[in-house]
Design a protein around this motif. Sequence first.
Motif, short mmCIF file in Angstrom:
data_model
loop_
_atom_site.label_atom_id
_atom_site.label_comp_id
_atom_site.label_asym_id
_atom_site.label_seq_id
_atom_site.Cartn_x
_atom_site.Cartn_y
_atom_site.Cartn_z
N TRP A 284 1.35 -4.43 10.09
CA TRP A 284 0.55 -3.40 10.76
C TRP A 284 0.37 -3.80 12.22
O TRP A 284 0.19 -4.98 12.53
N ARG A 285 0.41 -2.84 13.09
CA ARG A 285 0.09 -3.13 14.48
C ARG A 285 -1.39 -3.50 14.55
O ARG A 285 -2.26 -2.77 14.09
N GLY A 286 -1.67 -4.66 15.10
CA GLY A 286 -3.05 -5.09 15.25
C GLY A 286 -3.61 -5.90 14.11
O GLY A 286 -4.58 -6.61 14.27
N LEU A 287 -3.02 -5.79 12.92
CA LEU A 287 -3.54 -6.51 11.76
C LEU A 287 -2.54 -7.53 11.22
O LEU A 287 -2.81 -8.17 10.21
N SER A 288 -1.38 -7.65 11.86
CA SER A 288 -0.33 -8.55 11.41
C SER A 288 0.20 -8.09 10.05
O SER A 288 0.14 -6.92 9.71
N VAL A 289 0.70 -9.03 9.26
CA VAL A 289 1.27 -8.69 7.95
C VAL A 289 0.15 -8.61 6.92
O VAL A 289 -0.64 -9.55 6.75
N VAL A 290 0.07 -7.48 6.24
CA VAL A 290 -0.97 -7.25 5.25
C VAL A 290 -0.30 -7.10 3.88
O VAL A 290 0.53 -6.21 3.69
N PRO A 291 -0.63 -7.96 2.92
CA PRO A 291 0.01 -7.87 1.60
C PRO A 291 -0.41 -6.61 0.84
O PRO A 291 -1.56 -6.18 0.92
N TYR A 292 0.53 -6.04 0.13
CA TYR A 292 0.30 -4.89 -0.74
C TYR A 292 -0.48 -3.77 -0.03
O TYR A 292 -1.43 -3.21 -0.56
N SER A 293 -0.04 -3.48 1.17
CA SER A 293 -0.75 -2.50 1.99
C SER A 293 0.10 -1.27 2.32
O SER A 293 -0.33 -0.42 3.09
N ALA A 294 1.30 -1.18 1.75
CA ALA A 294 2.19 -0.08 2.07
C ALA A 294 3.04 0.25 0.84
O ALA A 294 3.02 -0.46 -0.16
N LEU A 295 3.76 1.35 0.95
CA LEU A 295 4.56 1.84 -0.16
C LEU A 295 6.04 1.77 0.15
O LEU A 295 6.45 1.86 1.32
N LYS A 296 6.83 1.62 -0.89
CA LYS A 296 8.28 1.74 -0.77
C LYS A 296 8.78 2.66 -1.88
O LYS A 296 8.09 2.90 -2.88
N ILE A 297 9.97 3.16 -1.69
CA ILE A 297 10.54 4.11 -2.65
C ILE A 297 11.05 3.36 -3.88
O ILE A 297 11.70 2.33 -3.76
N ARG A 298 10.72 3.88 -5.05
CA ARG A 298 11.12 3.24 -6.30
C ARG A 298 12.64 3.25 -6.47
O ARG A 298 13.35 4.08 -5.90
N ALA A 299 13.11 2.33 -7.32
CA ALA A 299 14.55 2.21 -7.57
C ALA A 299 15.13 3.51 -8.13
O ALA A 299 16.30 3.82 -7.89
N ARG A 300 14.30 4.27 -8.85
CA ARG A 300 14.76 5.55 -9.41
C ARG A 300 15.29 6.48 -8.33
O ARG A 300 16.20 7.28 -8.56
N TYR A 301 14.73 6.36 -7.11
CA TYR A 301 15.14 7.22 -6.00
C TYR A 301 15.77 6.41 -4.87
O TYR A 301 15.71 6.79 -3.70
#
Length: 376
Positions: A284-301
């Motif tokens: 994150w800009r300003g917060l550095s690396v934040v664990p489990y803070s964002a989403l990614k597209i599942r393998a199904r897609y």
Amino acid sequence: MKYIDEFRDGDVARTLATKIAAAVQPQRTYSFMEFCGGHTHAISRYGLSDLLPPSVRMVHGPGCPVCVLPIGRVDMAINLALNRGVILCTYGDTLRVPASNNLSLMKAKARGGDIRMVYSTLDALQIARDNPQREVVFFAIGFETTTPPTALAIQQADKEGLNNFSALCCHVLTPAAISTILESPEVRQWGTVPIDGFIGPAHVSTVIGSRPYEFFAEEYRKPVVIAGFEPLDVMQAILMLVRQVNEGRAEVENEFSRAVTRDGNVKAQDRVAEVFELRREFEWRGLSVVPYSALKIRARYAALDAEKRFKLVYQTVPDNKACECGAILRGVKRPQDCKLFGTVCTPENPVGSCMVSSEGACAAHYSYGRYKDMTP
């Protein structure tokens, strides 16, 4: 109240200000973070800080999705447009976010990149249908509010067999950011102001509900009041927070009950869960690396995941050293504390991300004249 002007009634606002002034305890200070950029915008636009007693301080949080987008993610989108020949679709406030090499998506467009502003994911899907010989990438950003439309677009593309459509997913999560502000070692190292309570975001909460904030009230003993974006919403929320602090309570209260429920929009949550899963970490800009803070597209897609389709590799890029956006997003500094604010950095020529979007703290302060008040 049924009409918008009723939520902007000056007499009612002054009445609420009087109640807040009467509620604050002598010799006590109150620091409340309005997490969402929409609340920062309302506070600046309507001069709400001028109505509050000096002992009540509003701290601007990282709730502007454009502001927390790191340079490296914008660089990935620019690379797709300039070097991979894709049609890049994105929302308008993303176009001017500063990136590496003095570039932005708008400047990349001027250099020949096929970058198109869209108003919804439906527009991006239609562009893919209209250009079957071109790769079309939707640059998906935002908090929980804009995540369901991206999920729907991915599922629709999969259903239609739109093989030339994919999404560059940069969706981030509100609760993770609040946790980082409260406990992250990086934030403690950089220094931050004590937070007595939070004004919870409005639009995000219509999707996720009020339940996720209960953890912060129970675990960290921090009151949260979810509020709408109108000035009277914000003033009422501040009064509710002051009363909670005075009474030693730490609860989740819902001022925005006309739109937010405890469970939120379950159908939207289910659709998001079908398409996305948690990333292990995200910068994150300003917060550095934040664990489990964002989403990614599942393998199904996976076939619709632009990062996988184009084998993109994220690289961290440091911010402009003179820019204080990082500290402003953490609530450590105000826009006026940045030497670039209002001089080199303006909405017409943004140096940092906080000046780009109308939800950014710097843009809100500049647009409504808050920069003229340089007092501490």
